[in-house]
Design a protein around this motif. Structure first.
Motif, PDB file in Angstrom:
ATOM      1  N   GLN A  90      52.097  30.838  50.352  1.00 15.84           N
ATOM      2  CA  GLN A  90      51.671  29.465  50.602  1.00 15.84           C
ATOM      3  C   GLN A  90      50.525  29.038  49.691  1.00 15.84           C
ATOM      4  O   GLN A  90      50.540  27.938  49.137  1.00 15.84           O
ATOM      5  N   ASN A  91      49.548  29.897  49.536  1.00 13.39           N
ATOM      6  CA  ASN A  91      48.340  29.563  48.792  1.00 13.39           C
ATOM      7  C   ASN A  91      48.385  30.145  47.384  1.00 13.39           C
ATOM      8  O   ASN A  91      49.031  31.167  47.138  1.00 13.39           O
ATOM      9  N   PRO A  92      47.678  29.505  46.428  1.00 16.23           N
ATOM     10  CA  PRO A  92      47.601  30.067  45.076  1.00 16.23           C
ATOM     11  C   PRO A  92      46.946  31.444  45.098  1.00 16.23           C
ATOM     12  O   PRO A  92      46.029  31.708  45.891  1.00 16.23           O
ATOM     13  N   GLY A  93      47.420  32.324  44.243  1.00 16.25           N
ATOM     14  CA  GLY A  93      46.837  33.664  44.146  1.00 16.25           C
ATOM     15  C   GLY A  93      45.572  33.637  43.316  1.00 16.25           C
ATOM     16  O   GLY A  93      45.565  34.067  42.151  1.00 16.25           O
ATOM     17  N   THR A  94      44.498  33.150  43.903  1.00 16.81           N
ATOM     18  CA  THR A  94      43.246  32.930  43.180  1.00 16.81           C
ATOM     19  C   THR A  94      42.434  34.201  42.993  1.00 16.81           C
ATOM     20  O   THR A  94      41.447  34.202  42.267  1.00 16.81           O
ATOM     21  N   THR A  95      42.796  35.286  43.677  1.00 14.51           N
ATOM     22  CA  THR A  95      42.094  36.547  43.517  1.00 14.51           C
ATOM     23  C   THR A  95      43.125  37.653  43.322  1.00 14.51           C
ATOM     24  O   THR A  95      44.320  37.400  43.304  1.00 14.51           O
ATOM     25  N   ARG A  96      42.642  38.877  43.175  1.00 13.99           N
ATOM     26  CA  ARG A  96      43.530  40.014  42.931  1.00 13.99           C
ATOM     27  C   ARG A  96      43.343  41.039  44.039  1.00 13.99           C
ATOM     28  O   ARG A  96      42.230  41.314  44.469  1.00 13.99           O
ATOM     29  N   ASP A  97      44.446  41.591  44.498  1.00 13.32           N
ATOM     30  CA  ASP A  97      44.416  42.626  45.526  1.00 13.32           C
ATOM     31  C   ASP A  97      44.761  43.963  44.882  1.00 13.32           C
ATOM     32  O   ASP A  97      45.688  44.053  44.076  1.00 13.32           O
ATOM     33  N   HIS A  98      44.006  44.998  45.236  1.00 14.26           N
ATOM     34  CA  HIS A  98      44.225  46.321  44.664  1.00 14.26           C
ATOM     35  C   HIS A  98      45.215  47.124  45.504  1.00 14.26           C
ATOM     36  O   HIS A  98      45.119  47.174  46.738  1.00 14.26           O
ATOM     37  N   ILE A  99      46.147  47.766  44.834  1.00 13.32           N
ATOM     38  CA  ILE A  99      47.133  48.654  45.445  1.00 13.32           C
ATOM     39  C   ILE A  99      47.025  50.012  44.761  1.00 13.32           C
ATOM     40  O   ILE A  99      47.310  50.110  43.564  1.00 13.32           O
ATOM     41  N   PRO A 100      46.612  51.077  45.473  1.00  9.30           N
ATOM     42  CA  PRO A 100      46.062  51.088  46.838  1.00  9.30           C
ATOM     43  C   PRO A 100      44.645  50.536  46.850  1.00  9.30           C
ATOM     44  O   PRO A 100      44.025  50.388  45.790  1.00  9.30           O
ATOM     45  N   ARG A 133      44.539  50.992  38.250  1.00  9.86           N
ATOM     46  CA  ARG A 133      45.242  50.725  39.499  1.00  9.86           C
ATOM     47  C   ARG A 133      45.980  49.394  39.435  1.00  9.86           C
ATOM     48  O   ARG A 133      45.694  48.551  38.598  1.00  9.86           O
ATOM     49  N   ILE A 134      46.919  49.214  40.326  1.00  7.88           N
ATOM     50  CA  ILE A 134      47.724  48.004  40.387  1.00  7.88           C
ATOM     51  C   ILE A 134      46.910  46.881  41.016  1.00  7.88           C
ATOM     52  O   ILE A 134      46.207  47.091  42.014  1.00  7.88           O
ATOM     53  N   THR A 135      47.000  45.684  40.450  1.00  4.67           N
ATOM     54  CA  THR A 135      46.474  44.496  41.110  1.00  4.67           C
ATOM     55  C   THR A 135      47.583  43.457  41.190  1.00  4.67           C
ATOM     56  O   THR A 135      48.443  43.366  40.299  1.00  4.67           O
ATOM     57  N   VAL A 136      47.569  42.684  42.271  1.00  6.41           N
ATOM     58  CA  VAL A 136      48.599  41.668  42.487  1.00  6.41           C
ATOM     59  C   VAL A 136      47.924  40.367  42.900  1.00  6.41           C
ATOM     60  O   VAL A 136      46.834  40.368  43.476  1.00  6.41           O
ATOM     61  N   PRO A 137      48.551  39.211  42.598  1.00  4.64           N
ATOM     62  CA  PRO A 137      47.946  37.924  42.963  1.00  4.64           C
ATOM     63  C   PRO A 137      47.916  37.732  44.474  1.00  4.64           C
ATOM     64  O   PRO A 137      48.907  37.962  45.173  1.00  4.64           O
ATOM     65  N   CYS A 138      46.764  37.307  44.950  1.00  7.73           N
ATOM     66  CA  CYS A 138      46.530  37.218  46.397  1.00  7.73           C
ATOM     67  C   CYS A 138      45.581  36.061  46.655  1.00  7.73           C
ATOM     68  O   CYS A 138      44.704  35.767  45.831  1.00  7.73           O
ATOM     69  N   CYS A 139      45.722  35.386  47.783  1.00  7.62           N
ATOM     70  CA  CYS A 139      44.765  34.349  48.148  1.00  7.62           C
ATOM     71  C   CYS A 139      43.587  34.971  48.885  1.00  7.62           C
ATOM     72  O   CYS A 139      43.680  36.083  49.419  1.00  7.62           O
ATOM     73  N   GLU A 140      42.487  34.274  48.921  1.00  2.84           N
ATOM     74  CA  GLU A 140      41.281  34.811  49.546  1.00  2.84           C
ATOM     75  C   GLU A 140      41.480  35.033  51.039  1.00  2.84           C
ATOM     76  O   GLU A 140      40.976  36.007  51.611  1.00  2.84           O
ATOM     77  N   LEU A 198      53.554  46.976  45.626  1.00  2.00           N
ATOM     78  CA  LEU A 198      54.231  47.827  44.653  1.00  2.00           C
ATOM     79  C   LEU A 198      55.506  47.167  44.130  1.00  2.00           C
ATOM     80  O   LEU A 198      55.812  47.233  42.934  1.00  2.00           O
ATOM     81  N   LEU A 199      56.259  46.542  45.029  1.00  2.00           N
ATOM     82  CA  LEU A 199      57.488  45.869  44.600  1.00  2.00           C
ATOM     83  C   LEU A 199      57.177  44.783  43.578  1.00  2.00           C
ATOM     84  O   LEU A 199      57.851  44.664  42.553  1.00  2.00           O
ATOM     85  N   HIS A 200      56.153  43.992  43.845  1.00  2.00           N
ATOM     86  CA  HIS A 200      55.793  42.939  42.894  1.00  2.00           C
ATOM     87  C   HIS A 200      55.354  43.536  41.561  1.00  2.00           C
ATOM     88  O   HIS A 200      55.710  43.017  40.493  1.00  2.00           O
ATOM     89  N   SER A 201      54.586  44.628  41.614  1.00  2.00           N
ATOM     90  CA  SER A 201      54.085  45.219  40.372  1.00  2.00           C
ATOM     91  C   SER A 201      55.217  45.749  39.503  1.00  2.00           C
ATOM     92  O   SER A 201      55.129  45.725  38.273  1.00  2.00           O
ATOM     93  N   VAL A 202      56.287  46.214  40.138  1.00  2.00           N
ATOM     94  CA  VAL A 202      57.408  46.793  39.399  1.00  2.00           C
ATOM     95  C   VAL A 202      58.427  45.733  38.993  1.00  2.00           C
ATOM     96  O   VAL A 202      58.935  45.741  37.862  1.00  2.00           O
ATOM     97  N   LYS A 203      58.724  44.810  39.899  1.00  2.00           N
ATOM     98  CA  LYS A 203      59.810  43.847  39.682  1.00  2.00           C
ATOM     99  C   LYS A 203      59.341  42.408  39.434  1.00  2.00           C
ATOM    100  O   LYS A 203      60.174  41.536  39.170  1.00  2.00           O
ATOM    101  N   ASN A 204      58.029  42.165  39.557  1.00  2.00           N
ATOM    102  CA  ASN A 204      57.484  40.818  39.382  1.00  2.00           C
ATOM    103  C   ASN A 204      58.204  39.822  40.290  1.00  2.00           C
ATOM    104  O   ASN A 204      58.632  38.744  39.870  1.00  2.00           O
ATOM    105  N   THR A 205      58.323  40.172  41.545  1.00  2.00           N
ATOM    106  CA  THR A 205      59.123  39.395  42.491  1.00  2.00           C
ATOM    107  C   THR A 205      58.407  38.169  43.035  1.00  2.00           C
ATOM    108  O   THR A 205      59.051  37.250  43.531  1.00  2.00           O
TER     109      THR A 205
END
Length: 215
Positions: free
Chosen positions: A11-21, A35-42, A133-140
């Motif tokens: 729903q919201n723009p991914g204005t920050t990054r979330d670390h996996i793990p 480490r993996i980072t993915v777009p995430c809202c605050e 992880l799915l997003h990091s691998v497949k850019n889903t």
């Protein structure tokens, strides 16, 4: 170009990054591991932050993870501070159950307290891990999904993942993955602290034709 949507809420723009793990699983100073980072809202990041700490404290309190060098050197103390300062002792105690202890030959040794990881804290944590992880691998991007998982795996499960995609982050976390063709469904083997394994099935709740939301 607008920022990508948060992969967790869509729903919201991914204005920050979330670390996996999450960063809290690693020692400080954090080793030089990409480490993996993915777009995430605050909002999603803050909502997950408290759950991450609870999940970490449950994981590092299990018999497979407790002896690990990072747990012994730093994370056990962090868990103990959370118990003292954040009132997390009830969270840990409510997940303790009696467990039967046997030798490798099957000789029963009695019962001992153990942690039951089958709870909403771990459900949310493992769901988020698999989605990231799915997003990091497949850019889903954002994929509406549900999760099923189990631990205490039989030895033959590891052969299933022998040819799967894999990644590792030092000796703290590693994964293997298998993907369903023409689908966002996936199967993950997540390993924490070298000895604690989870089989995680991620099932998309939309068809490929419906697509997923992202910019």
């Amino acid at each position: 170009m607008r920022k990508k949507l948060c992969i967790y809420c869509g729903q919201n723009p991914g204005t920050t990054r979330d670390h996996i793990p999450p960063r809290g699983f690693f020692e400080k100073p954090c080793p030089n591991i990409k480490r993996i980072t993915v777009p995430c809202c605050e909002a999603c990041r803050l909502a997950d932050e408290a759950n991450d700490e609870k999940a970490r404290n449950l994981i590092i309190s299990t018999a497979p993870a407790e002896p690990h060098r990072v747990v012994q050197s730093q994370l056990a103390d962090a868990r103990n501070r959370a118990i003292d300062d954040h009132g997390q002792l009830p969270v840990l105690l409510e997940h303790m159950v009696p467990a039967d202890i046997s030798t490798s030959a099957g000789v029963y040794l009695g019962s001992s307290p153990a942690f039951n990881l089958n709870n909403p804290v771990m459900d949310a944590f493992l769901h988020r891990m698999a989605r990231g992880l799915l997003h990091s691998v497949k850019n889903t991007g954002f994929v509406p999904s549900k999760v099923q998982w189990q631990t205490n795996l039989q030895p033959d499960i590891f052969a299933i993942f022998a040819s799967g995609l894999s990644g590792s982050f030092g000796d703290v976390f590693s994964y293997r993955a298998l993907f369903v063709e023409d689908s966002h469904d996936s199967l993950w083997l997540l390993t924490f602290f070298e000895r604690l394994h989870f089989k995680v099935s991620l099932h998309s709740t939309v068809t490929q034709a419906q697509g997923t939301r992202d910019d």
